[in-house]
Every structure is written in structure tokens, then in C-alpha cells.
Design a protein around this motif. Structure first.
Motif, PDB file in Angstrom:
ATOM      1  N   GLY A   1       3.861  21.031  12.097  1.00  0.00           N
ATOM      2  CA  GLY A   1       2.945  22.160  12.462  1.00  0.00           C
ATOM      3  C   GLY A   1       1.132  21.750  11.385  1.00  0.00           C
ATOM      4  N   ALA A   2       1.169  20.774  10.930  1.00  0.00           N
ATOM      5  CA  ALA A   2       0.419  21.300   9.795  1.00  0.00           C
ATOM      6  C   ALA A   2      -0.841  20.833  10.463  1.00  0.00           C
ATOM      7  CB  ALA A   2       0.244  19.647   8.821  1.00  0.00           C
ATOM      8  N   ASP A   3      -2.237  20.491  10.203  1.00  0.00           N
ATOM      9  CA  ASP A   3      -3.117  20.451  11.596  1.00  0.00           C
ATOM     10  C   ASP A   3      -3.990  18.789  11.179  1.00  0.00           C
ATOM     11  OD1 ASP A   3      -3.750  22.756  13.074  1.00  0.00           O
ATOM     12  OD2 ASP A   3      -4.249  23.479  11.440  1.00  0.00           O
ATOM     13  N   GLY A   4      -3.640  18.756   9.821  1.00  0.00           N
ATOM     14  CA  GLY A   4      -4.115  17.381   9.246  1.00  0.00           C
ATOM     15  C   GLY A   4      -2.836  16.802   8.252  1.00  0.00           C
ATOM     16  N   LEU A   5      -3.731  16.153   7.749  1.00  0.00           N
ATOM     17  CA  LEU A   5      -2.912  15.276   6.182  1.00  0.00           C
ATOM     18  C   LEU A   5      -3.945  15.322   5.737  1.00  0.00           C
ATOM     19  CD1 LEU A   5      -0.457  12.537   7.646  1.00  0.00           C
ATOM     20  CD2 LEU A   5       0.005  14.743   6.242  1.00  0.00           C
ATOM     21  N   MET A   6      -3.792  14.622   3.970  1.00  0.00           N
ATOM     22  CA  MET A   6      -4.802  14.076   3.851  1.00  0.00           C
ATOM     23  C   MET A   6      -3.996  13.525   2.434  1.00  0.00           C
ATOM     24  SD  MET A   6      -7.880  15.192   1.404  1.00  0.00           S
ATOM     25  CE  MET A   6      -7.569  16.252  -0.449  1.00  0.00           C
ATOM     26  N   VAL A   7      -4.798  11.563   1.987  1.00  0.00           N
ATOM     27  CA  VAL A   7      -2.941  10.931   1.365  1.00  0.00           C
ATOM     28  C   VAL A   7      -4.043  10.487   0.428  1.00  0.00           C
ATOM     29  CG1 VAL A   7      -1.342   8.882   2.272  1.00  0.00           C
ATOM     30  CG2 VAL A   7      -2.090  10.718   4.047  1.00  0.00           C
ATOM     31  N   GLU A   8      -3.634  10.064  -0.165  1.00  0.00           N
ATOM     32  CA  GLU A   8      -4.380   8.806  -1.335  1.00  0.00           C
ATOM     33  C   GLU A   8      -3.634   7.272  -1.142  1.00  0.00           C
ATOM     34  OE1 GLU A   8      -5.772  11.656  -5.342  1.00  0.00           O
ATOM     35  OE2 GLU A   8      -3.207  10.431  -5.489  1.00  0.00           O
ATOM     36  N   VAL A   9      -4.652   6.612  -1.232  1.00  0.00           N
ATOM     37  CA  VAL A   9      -4.466   5.274  -0.401  1.00  0.00           C
ATOM     38  C   VAL A   9      -5.091   4.231  -1.756  1.00  0.00           C
ATOM     39  CG1 VAL A   9      -4.427   3.499   1.199  1.00  0.00           C
ATOM     40  CG2 VAL A   9      -4.294   5.609   1.843  1.00  0.00           C
ATOM     41  N   HIS A  10      -5.024   2.971  -2.315  1.00  0.00           N
ATOM     42  CA  HIS A  10      -5.687   2.786  -3.357  1.00  0.00           C
ATOM     43  C   HIS A  10      -4.764   0.809  -3.290  1.00  0.00           C
ATOM     44  CE1 HIS A  10      -7.256   0.237  -6.335  1.00  0.00           C
ATOM     45  NE2 HIS A  10      -7.977   2.021  -7.220  1.00  0.00           N
ATOM     46  N   HIS A  11      -5.890  -0.546  -2.598  1.00  0.00           N
ATOM     47  CA  HIS A  11      -5.526  -1.693  -2.456  1.00  0.00           C
ATOM     48  C   HIS A  11      -4.626  -1.972  -4.043  1.00  0.00           C
ATOM     49  CE1 HIS A  11      -8.851  -2.193  -4.519  1.00  0.00           C
ATOM     50  NE2 HIS A  11      -9.120  -3.599  -4.662  1.00  0.00           N
ATOM     51  N   GLU A  12      -5.057  -1.652  -5.110  1.00  0.00           N
ATOM     52  CA  GLU A  12      -4.690  -1.904  -6.086  1.00  0.00           C
ATOM     53  C   GLU A  12      -3.794  -0.640  -7.443  1.00  0.00           C
ATOM     54  OE1 GLU A  12      -6.825  -6.704  -7.301  1.00  0.00           O
ATOM     55  OE2 GLU A  12      -7.371  -4.586  -7.615  1.00  0.00           O
ATOM     56  N   PRO A  13      -2.828  -0.082  -6.643  1.00  0.00           N
ATOM     57  CA  PRO A  13      -2.362   0.959  -7.288  1.00  0.00           C
ATOM     58  C   PRO A  13      -2.549   0.639  -8.743  1.00  0.00           C
ATOM     59  CG  PRO A  13      -0.695   0.585  -5.280  1.00  0.00           C
ATOM     60  CD  PRO A  13      -1.456  -0.824  -5.913  1.00  0.00           C
ATOM     61  N   ASP A  14      -2.480  -0.505  -8.899  1.00  0.00           N
ATOM     62  CA  ASP A  14      -1.088  -0.462 -10.482  1.00  0.00           C
ATOM     63  C   ASP A  14      -2.710  -0.311 -11.548  1.00  0.00           C
ATOM     64  OD1 ASP A  14       0.895  -1.289  -9.885  1.00  0.00           O
ATOM     65  OD2 ASP A  14       1.065  -3.002  -9.862  1.00  0.00           O
ATOM     66  N   LYS A  15      -3.899  -0.900 -11.013  1.00  0.00           N
ATOM     67  CA  LYS A  15      -4.815  -1.311 -11.371  1.00  0.00           C
ATOM     68  C   LYS A  15      -5.853   0.763 -11.422  1.00  0.00           C
ATOM     69  CE  LYS A  15      -5.657  -5.769 -11.997  1.00  0.00           C
ATOM     70  NZ  LYS A  15      -6.137  -7.027 -10.743  1.00  0.00           N
ATOM     71  N   ALA A  16      -5.552   1.656 -10.663  1.00  0.00           N
ATOM     72  CA  ALA A  16      -6.043   2.326  -9.879  1.00  0.00           C
ATOM     73  C   ALA A  16      -6.141   3.943 -11.269  1.00  0.00           C
ATOM     74  CB  ALA A  16      -5.518   3.394  -9.458  1.00  0.00           C
ATOM     75  N   LEU A  17      -7.690   3.850 -11.368  1.00  0.00           N
ATOM     76  CA  LEU A  17      -7.652   4.727 -12.704  1.00  0.00           C
ATOM     77  C   LEU A  17      -7.727   6.472 -13.053  1.00  0.00           C
ATOM     78  CD1 LEU A  17     -11.409   3.851 -12.765  1.00  0.00           C
ATOM     79  CD2 LEU A  17      -9.898   2.746 -14.385  1.00  0.00           C
ATOM     80  N   SER A  18      -6.645   6.524 -12.200  1.00  0.00           N
ATOM     81  CA  SER A  18      -6.661   8.293 -11.316  1.00  0.00           C
ATOM     82  C   SER A  18      -5.238   7.817  -9.955  1.00  0.00           C
ATOM     83  CB  SER A  18      -7.346   9.217 -11.527  1.00  0.00           C
ATOM     84  OG  SER A  18      -8.099   9.002 -10.562  1.00  0.00           O
ATOM     85  N   ASP A  19      -4.132   8.607 -10.532  1.00  0.00           N
ATOM     86  CA  ASP A  19      -3.059   8.962  -9.278  1.00  0.00           C
ATOM     87  C   ASP A  19      -2.759   7.576  -8.565  1.00  0.00           C
ATOM     88  OD1 ASP A  19      -2.742  11.471  -9.843  1.00  0.00           O
ATOM     89  OD2 ASP A  19      -4.098  11.606  -8.008  1.00  0.00           O
ATOM     90  N   GLY A  20      -2.694   6.410  -9.883  1.00  0.00           N
ATOM     91  CA  GLY A  20      -1.973   4.832  -8.654  1.00  0.00           C
ATOM     92  C   GLY A  20      -0.766   5.272  -8.342  1.00  0.00           C
ATOM     93  N   VAL A  21       0.431   5.963  -9.453  1.00  0.00           N
ATOM     94  CA  VAL A  21       1.650   6.389  -8.790  1.00  0.00           C
ATOM     95  C   VAL A  21       1.929   7.002  -7.252  1.00  0.00           C
ATOM     96  CG1 VAL A  21       2.588   5.695 -11.138  1.00  0.00           C
ATOM     97  CG2 VAL A  21       2.139   8.064 -10.902  1.00  0.00           C
ATOM     98  N   GLN A  22       1.135   7.980  -7.140  1.00  0.00           N
ATOM     99  CA  GLN A  22       1.298   8.528  -5.823  1.00  0.00           C
ATOM    100  C   GLN A  22       0.537   7.837  -5.324  1.00  0.00           C
ATOM    101  OE1 GLN A  22      -0.170  12.009  -7.801  1.00  0.00           O
ATOM    102  NE2 GLN A  22      -1.970  12.263  -6.318  1.00  0.00           N
ATOM    103  N   SER A  23      -0.232   6.655  -5.138  1.00  0.00           N
ATOM    104  CA  SER A  23      -1.555   6.022  -3.885  1.00  0.00           C
ATOM    105  C   SER A  23      -0.245   5.163  -3.007  1.00  0.00           C
ATOM    106  CB  SER A  23      -2.557   5.278  -4.463  1.00  0.00           C
ATOM    107  OG  SER A  23      -2.817   5.905  -5.408  1.00  0.00           O
ATOM    108  N   LEU A  24      -0.792   5.460  -1.914  1.00  0.00           N
ATOM    109  CA  LEU A  24       0.632   4.541  -0.755  1.00  0.00           C
ATOM    110  C   LEU A  24      -0.820   3.033  -1.168  1.00  0.00           C
ATOM    111  CD1 LEU A  24       0.983   5.916   2.404  1.00  0.00           C
ATOM    112  CD2 LEU A  24       2.641   5.740   0.415  1.00  0.00           C
ATOM    113  N   TYR A  25       0.317   2.060  -1.059  1.00  0.00           N
ATOM    114  CA  TYR A  25      -0.467   0.463  -0.592  1.00  0.00           C
ATOM    115  C   TYR A  25      -1.268   0.507   1.173  1.00  0.00           C
ATOM    116  CZ  TYR A  25       1.365  -1.655  -4.385  1.00  0.00           C
ATOM    117  OH  TYR A  25       1.959  -2.021  -5.492  1.00  0.00           O
TER     118      TYR A  25
END
Ligand code: PEP
Ligand code: MN
Length: 356
Positions: free
Chosen positions: A289-313
Motif C-alpha cells: 500500500g505504499a504511495d510510491g517508489l523511489m528507485v535507483e537506475v543507472h545505464h552503466e552501473p559498473d561505472k557509477a560513482l556511487s551505489d552502482g551495485v543497487q542500481s537497476l539497468y
């Protein structure tokens, strides 16, 4: 106030409250306006107020959080954004997505385009990052905010970004649509008060070891300064479990909704810290019943400067959206149609999916 109370009657009651040395908080609801009273040490003598024209009743809120409580406002708070159909707290789920941090223009635009096409209405990304190590990437600062403002212009996405102190809050307030207060700052009371004086909605993330009451009290700090557009966010708490970064406490969603009229969104990215758990927990968050979601997304998570391992493609985020679109109606919610006017997919975006 009574359902038919006039503006003048509401003003009159507010003036009376202020003349008694208290603070008045007029909070409009679907049916009627409630006027919260704060600043009183003991019980407020109801006599004088109860007799005033337009007053329905004087209710004593015994909980430590007053303005946040359902006792003062029965119906859910729905947060609206000028020039946008996006809402938070209404029947439509609010979907916020984007990278952990704004790294550069190209990265931010690439991710923004993909999440907008998948149906997100809010773009998240940190320009000021609260990092555990002082040597880690701290964010682009104002340059990051400028990039986000350009993303709003280009894709019509509303911008969510964190303020880490009073100084950054000035700038975040200027550029963003939602001011995020991070988990590490949930009990930074001077920052919460400053956010309460801002003219933009504020999203308060639950502290890593905060109880439900502490979270609600953090929101109360913001509201006590006159900003009633507050969103809560569950992002996981620290437990002995070591199979995830944090333990996402979905049970707080119905608990909050029982006690408060404020919307609550869930962040399964920081809540799990692992890409493969983000979609399952997003499904669960919508189901609970949450009112929304906040999701991390990155097109190149392996190169992300932070939180790449939890970022969705981006492809995984599209799939997540397809799944939550099916779950939402079961709990009486919907995800707004993909009706944003986005031009043809730019070179930056890779998989060409047509808008349905
Ligand atoms: C974030 O959302 O960017 C963030 C830093 O989250 P949290 O404050 O929940 O750790
Ligand atoms: Mn992050």
C-alpha cells in the motif's frame, strides 16, 4: 471548522489563536479545514474558540505528533505540483527514479530519458551526497542541480534531490520540486526546521535506527514551521541481517497510514543494497500500500560513482514498471499513463521502445 465555514471565519479563528500566543496551522481537507494549534504548553482552554463562528469542535490531540496525526486531518494528504499531473498520496502511485548521484550531463540525461519513457514522473539524483568517507565522490553541487533543472524542462519530470545542510537547502529549494532530507539527517532538527520554512514539498527519509514515532516527529518538525507538504520514505533500517545492506521495513507503511495523513513512499534500493532484490521488494511495497517508489537506475552501473551495485539497468526498471502496473489495481492504485510528450529517443538512450 464546519464544512461550510468561510475563509473569513477561518482567518478569524487563526487570528484568535495567534492572539493567545500560539501558532495556528490551517490545513485544508477534502471536506473541511482543520486548524492545528501548536506552541501551547498545557491544554488550550476550548471555551473561547468553540463559540466562534464556523467552529465545529475543539479536539485535543494527545499524541506527541500533532500536525502529522490523522486526528487533525482524516483524509490523506495529496501533494500536487504546479504545471504537472503528478501527485503523491492520491490514487496514482508516485514513481521516482534516477541515479544515486548526478555524475555528468550525459549520464543524467541518458537515465532521465529512459525512466521517463518507462513511466516515472519524478527524477531522483543527488547533487550533494552524504558519503561515509570524505574521500568518496561528494556530488557536483550546484552544477548537478542545474543539470536536473534542464531535465525537468526537457522531459517534464519533477525533480527530487537531497539537501545535506542549510546552505545546500537554499539552492535545492531554488532548483528542485521536492527537497529530500536523507536518513543521516532525519534528526538534524535545525535542517528540518529550515525545510519547514521552504516553499517546496519535503521528503523525509527514515533514519537507519529511527522508530516510527521518531520518523513522525521529524515530519512534525517540518510541519511545525508551516510546510504541510511532507512525504515520508522508508529506506530500510540496520539490523543483524547481513544478506542485505539494510532491512526494508515494509510493515511501517500500514503503521504510518493508520496514524498519519502523510504519504509514504518506499526506497527498495537503499533498503536492500542489491540490484536483484529491488524489483521483488518494489512489488511488495506496492502490494503493501505504499504511495510510491523511489528507485535507483543507472545505464552503466559498473561505472557509477556511487551505489552502482543497487542500481537497476534501465531495462530492469522497465520490467519493474510493467510488473507494478499489474499489481497496483489490486490495491486500488494506478500508475499514470505514459502520456508525457517526449520526442524521439535520442542517441543517448539505447533500446528503442515505443510509447504505448
Ligand atoms: C539517497 O536517496 O540518495 C540517499 C543517500 O539515501 P539515504 O539517505 O536513505 O541513505
Ligand atoms: Mn544512493
Amino acid at each position: 471548522m464546519q464544512a461550510h465555514a468561510s475563509e473569513e471565519q477561518i482567518r478569524g479563528v487563526c487570528q484568535k489563536i495567534e492572539s493567545l500566543g500560539y501558532r495556528a496551522h490551517p490545513i485544508p481537507g477534502a471536506e473541511r479545514t482543520a486548524i492545528g494549534i501548536t506552541g501551547n504548553q498545557g491544554e488550550v482552554e476550548p471555551g473561547t474558540l468553540e463559540e466562534m463562528p464556523g467552529v465545529q469542535e475543539v479536539i485535543r490531540v494527545t499524541k506527541p505528533y500533532k500536525l502529522v496525526s490523522r486526528d487533525i486531518k482524516e483524509d490523506n494528504t495529496v501533494i500536487r505540483f504546479p504545471g504537472s499531473t503528478a501527485t503523491i498520496g492520491g490514487a496514482a502511485l508516485a514513481i521516482m527514479a534516477g541515479p544515486c548521484a548526478i555524475e555528468n550531463r550525459e549520464q543524467a540525461f541518458t537515465v532521465a530519458e529512459r525512466v521517463a519513457r518507462a513511466g516515472a514522473q519524478f527524477f531522483r539524483g543527488g547533487a550533494y551526497k552524504p558519503r561515509t568517507s570524505p574521500y568518496s565522490f561528494q556530488g557536483l553541487g550546484e552544477e548537478g542541480l542545474r543539470i536536473m533543472a534542464q531535465i525537468r524542462d526537457q522531459f517534464g519530470l519533477r525533480i527530487v534531490t537531497e539537501a545535506i545542510d542549510n546552505e545546500s537547502l537554499e539552492l535545492v529549494e531554488e532548483y528542485a520540486d521536492i527537497i529530500q532530507i536523507g536518513a543521516r539527517n532525519m534528526q538534524n532538527f535545525s535542517l528540518l526546521r529550515r525545510a519547514g520554512r521552504a516553499r517546496k514539498p519535503v521528503m523525509v527519509k527514515r533514519g537507519m535506527s529511527a522508530t516510527l514515532e521518531e520518523l513522525l516527529m521529524a515530519a512534525e518538525y517540518v510541519m511545525s514551521e508551516g510546510n504541510y507538504n511532507v512525504i515520508l520514505c522508508e529506506r530500510g533500517v540496520r539490523t543483524f541481517a547481513d544478506h542485505t545492506r539494510n532491512t526494508l521495513d515494509l510493515s511501517i507503511v500500514p503503521a504510518v497510514q493508520r496514524l498519519s495523513h502523510l504519504p509514504i513512499v518506499v526506497d527498495p534500493s537503499h533498503g536492500t543494497g542489491k540490484r536483484n532484490k529491488v524489483t521483488p521488494l518494489s512489488r511488495a511495497a506496492v502490494a503493501v500500500g505504499a504511495d510510491g517508489l523511489m528507485v535507483e537506475v543507472h545505464h552503466e552501473p559498473d561505472k557509477a560513482l556511487s551505489d552502482g551495485v543497487q542500481s537497476l539497468y534501465p531495462e530492469q526498471f522497465e520490467e519493474l514498471m510493467a510488473q507494478v502496473r499489474q499489481i497496483a489495481p489490486v490495491v486500488g492504485r494506478a500508475i499514470p499513463r505514459l502520456d508525457q510528450a517526449i520526442g524521439p529517443l535520442s542517441k543517448a538512450g539505447t533500446s528503442a521502445r515505443s510509447l504505448s
